[in-house]
Design an enzyme around this catalytic site. Structure first.
Site, PDB file in Angstrom:
ATOM      1  N   CYS A   1      -3.125   4.963   7.689  1.00 39.43           N
ATOM      2  CA  CYS A   1      -3.415   4.380   9.425  1.00 39.43           C
ATOM      3  C   CYS A   1      -2.291   4.029   9.495  1.00 39.43           C
ATOM      4  CB  CYS A   1      -3.880   2.461   8.366  1.00 39.43           C
ATOM      5  SG  CYS A   1      -5.274   2.592   7.556  1.00 39.43           S
TER       6      CYS A   1
ATOM      7  N   GLN B   1      -5.335  -3.077  -1.375  1.00 39.96           N
ATOM      8  CA  GLN B   1      -5.173  -2.245  -2.333  1.00 39.96           C
ATOM      9  C   GLN B   1      -5.695  -3.148  -3.641  1.00 39.96           C
ATOM     10  OE1 GLN B   1      -4.366   1.114  -2.903  1.00 39.96           O
ATOM     11  NE2 GLN B   1      -4.496   1.553  -0.232  1.00 39.96           N
TER      12      GLN B   1
ATOM     13  N   ASN C   1       0.951  -1.520  -0.167  1.00 36.59           N
ATOM     14  CA  ASN C   1       0.247  -0.498  -0.383  1.00 36.59           C
ATOM     15  C   ASN C   1       0.727   1.399  -0.418  1.00 36.59           C
ATOM     16  OD1 ASN C   1       0.233  -1.203   3.246  1.00 36.59           O
ATOM     17  ND2 ASN C   1      -0.428   0.628   3.412  1.00 36.59           N
TER      18      ASN C   1
ATOM     19  N   SER D   1     -11.703  -4.154   1.113  1.00 42.59           N
ATOM     20  CA  SER D   1     -12.395  -2.738   1.169  1.00 42.59           C
ATOM     21  C   SER D   1     -13.243  -1.848  -0.344  1.00 42.59           C
ATOM     22  CB  SER D   1     -11.153  -1.906   2.044  1.00 42.59           C
ATOM     23  OG  SER D   1     -11.589  -0.726   2.602  1.00 42.59           O
TER      24      SER D   1
END
Length: 378
Positions: A319, A177, A150, A193
């Site tokens: 994150c 990703q 990522n 996600s």
């Protein structure tokens, strides 16, 4: 001009996604577990969205279960997978450059007696296959290796690694990703996600291959076939499903190649216009991510200078951006302090234009030159 180049952190939802979600909020608001038509209609929407996710990842012999996002999906796969397969052994294999959702799950398991082996990476974030082979043994309960990094964009040979694993070892891959940006190779467990593919935040999914059994992560009402209890987030699920539907079309129409061309254009212009840089992203990488170190600068300062010009980029993973300290990914790659401190991540999307990249390059060049000029005078 407004230029958004932080699509690895989150993406702008497609207009169709927003409309689909609004319809679910205003019209199809029934509880999917209800026996009457309003609930049945909501449950049908969930089924349709589940198929849209399957279509995007390539239909395999497995099921999709919806979660609150990539972090929950990673936690569920790793913690529940390791505990379910604990009789096989207490050894786990992962890498030093995984997402924090994976690494923090590993720390929790280490406290419970698991022996976690963290694979090294080279200067372009590639893992050493020979080291991976050396760690393989009959007591490996779980392997967790992301499909694509990522921060750097490096793509990993997941299919090859999966074929090397012991027969009864569970293989998990964080595909947050990678989803919608490359063809995925099916493994035992995969995490997704919604907000990384122009869907909503607060929704994600986990793929569980047929024949693989793991413990439920949240128990209660028995939703998601008892794998993840709790009333389903119908607006989020249908938004995720619509985003998968659009992403599948873009993937089929070589949408990723269009982004790749823009990334190459931007990279070449940076190399030609700005001196003393290190391109950290290798050729074998996602179409969307370009990580570059501007030596003799501080990425945080450059980032905010660009923000003043309406340009949004990042210095690493969103994150972990609220944590003090340098990027664990760049550190694992062996970069120098100067290279780490000056690293910026530009992440493109299908909305990105050449005009935006030209504008960004102009402002970036001025910001870097200004910082270096001030630094030399000190």
């Amino acid at each position: 001009m407004f230029v958004y180049l932080d699509n690895s952190a989150t993406t702008k939802p497609y207009t169709q996604v927003v409309k689909t979600m609004m319809n679910a909020l205003e019209k199809d608001f029934g509880n999917p577990s209800a026996m009457y038509s309003l609930g049945i209609d909501a449950e049908k929407l969930i089924r349709k969205s589940r198929e849209s996710v399957k279509d995007l990842i390539g239909k395999g012999r497995g099921e999709i279960f919806f979660t609150s996002g990539g972090t929950e999906s990673d936690n569920m796969a790793i913690i529940c997978g390791a505990m379910k397969n604990g009789k096989r052994g207490k050894k786990i294999i992962t890498t030093k450059v995984e997402h924090p959702a994976v690494l923090e799950s590993m720390k929790l398991l280490e406290k419970r007696g698991y022996d976690v082996k963290y694979l090294n990476v080279d200067k372009y974030c590639n893992i050493d296959i020979s080291e991976f082979n050396r760690e393989l043994s009959d007591d490996v309960a779980l392997i967790s290796i992301m499909a694509a990094n990522n921060e750097i964009g490096t793509v990993y040979p997941i299919q090859d690694l999966y074929e090397r694993k012991p027969p009864d070892t569970i293989f998990h891959s964080d595909c947050v990703q990678a989803l919608g940006k490359m063809r995925l190779h099916h493994v035992d467990l995969m995490s997704f996600s919604g907000h990384k593919i122009h869907g909503p935040k607060g929704i994600g999914g986990i793929y569980i291959k047929k024949g693989i059994s793991i413990h439920p992560y949240i128990v209660g009402g028995g939703q998601e076939k008892h794998m993840r209890s709790g009333t389903e987030n119908v607006p989020g699920i249908v938004g995720f499903g619509k985003a998968c539907e659009i992403s599948r079309k873009n993937l089929s129409d070589d949408g990723c190649e269009k982004i790749s061309k823009l990334k190459r254009y931007f990279k070449e212009n940076i190399e030609n216009e700005i001196s003393d840089i290190r391109v950290n992203t290798p050729e074998n990488s996602l179409s969307t991510i370009l990580n570059v170190s501007f030596l003799g600068t501080k990425s945080e300062v450059i980032l905010h200078r660009l923000e003043e010009d309406g340009i949004y980029v990042s210095a690493g993973s969103a994150c972990s951006s609220n944590k003090k300290g340098e990027s664990h990914v760049l550190r694992a790659m062996g970069l120098s302090k100067d290279e780490i401190e000056g690293a910026l991540r530009f992440s493109l999307s299908g909305f990105t234009t050449e005009e935006e990249l030209d504008y960004t390059l102009d402002k970036l060049k001025k910001a870097v030159e200004s910082f270096r000029s001030i630094a030399r005078r000190r």
